[in-house]
Design a protein around this motif. Structure first.
Motif: not given
Length: 352
Positions: A205-221
């Protein structure tokens, strides 16, 4: 099977909203990493799952049970902190046994369970040592064993490796992942280290300013970042400015070079867009797979051991590319014009 569900989670401290409508379903036995810079809300979410913070809105459900009315000690959650938090007046055995004693477990069962945990972390020979007699990595292993001893339904790890040196950090994160898979325990790991998150997680889960910008597998991220923030935060990234030629054909111009992208261009003709490309995407080998060639003079070249990172100027854009070190090949010299072979599929259009 969904085991931990966070629905519309919000958290405010006074007028400041630090978590905005966060939603996620985590499967039983899954290893999830929350990745992001300081202040992005990742630790706050972890603390809400643990019960140390109360959500301003939303619900947290673990194993079909709403956690809202439960105190931290009623949630059957194990937590490992960044600063170890071991009891300095207790030896390793008693530190690991602490949660079991609080739960009223019998002496024989405690001894059996502690021995199992110390064997799991390969410290069975140090049961009578005190925390000050242990290295940082050993202390963190003891903290992990203490969290796991009461057989929690969820394990929470709050930047547990950040105080350790690089070599110990790598070996311990691999050990944590191995133990997690061995026990099959649902785990949430908070880190600001992208390599940690990518190397041991089922999903990130990549968090940015209190929001999840993206949730995915390491490959997808890494390979398919959903936003500009994710693309720039995870890994090294080239940003290339291009002008839209024909949005219907997904074609853009990088200087005089017109490229037809695989990625969708959602901008008007004549407008400027930013393209992203990873340094490992290109090759100086003229016969390498690719449908596009970027040309320009070399600006710099840095020897990084197994990799040589070279920077070139492509129509005013500084583009980095990596090549594996080969003693038989001389790296390009500064000022030399090189042709970098890439695939248009590796050029991503960054969304806001």
């Amino acid at each position: 099977m969904t085991f931990l569900t966070l629905t519309n989670i919000q958290k405010s401290f006074g007028p400041v909203k630090v978590v905005h409508d966060f939603n996620m379903a985590i499967n039983k036995g899954e290893f999830i990493s929350f990745l992001g810079p300081s202040g992005c809300g990742k630790t706050t979410i972890l603390r809400m799952v643990a019960g140390f913070e109360t959500p301003s809105g939303g619900t947290i459900v673990i194993n079909d049970r709403d956690q809202s009315s439960l105190k931290p000690n009623q949630r059957n959650i194990g937590m490992v902190f960044q600063a170890y938090a071991l009891f300095p007046n207790m030896n390793v055995f008693d530190n690991v046994a602490f949660g079991l004693k609080i739960a009223g477990i019998g002496k024989a069962e405690i001894e059996k369970r502690v021995k199992e945990m110390l064997a799991l972390i390969h410290l069975e020979h140090l049961g009578d040592r005190y925390p000050y007699q242990l290295s940082g990595g050993q202390q963190q292993r003891v903290a992990l064993a203490r969290a796991l001893a009461p057989k929690p339904q969820v394990l929470l790890l709050d930047e547990p490796l950040s105080a350790l040196d690089a070599k110990i950090r790598v070996s311990l994160r691999e050990e944590i992942r191995q133990i997690q898979q061995q026990l099959g325990i649902t785990t949430v790991f908070v880190t600001h280290d992208q390599e940690e998150a990518l190397s041991i997680s089922d999903r990130v889960v990549v968090m940015n300013a209190g929001r999840a910008d993206q949730i995915g597998t390491p490959f997808e991220i890494y390979n398919k970042p959903a936003t500009r923030f994710v693309a720039s935060f995870v890994g090294t990234l080239n940003l290339i400015e291009a002008k839209v030629v024909d949005p219907a054909a997904n074609s853009v111009a990088i200087g005089d070079l017109v490229v037809r992208l695989k990625d969708k261009v959602e901008a008007a003709a004549g407008s400027t867009v930013q393209l992203a490309m990873r340094p490992e995407a290109g090759s100086l080998n003229g016969s390498a797979k690719g449908d596009t060639t970027l040309s320009g003079p070399v600006v710099s070249s840095h020897f990084l051991g197994s990799v040589i990172r070279t920077r070139m100027n492509v129509a005013g854009n500084i583009v980095s590319f990596d090549m594996f070190n080969d003693p038989s090949i001389t790296p390009p010299a500064v000022g030399e014009t090189v042709n970098l072979r890439i695939d248009a599929d590796d050029l991503l259009v960054l969304q806001a």
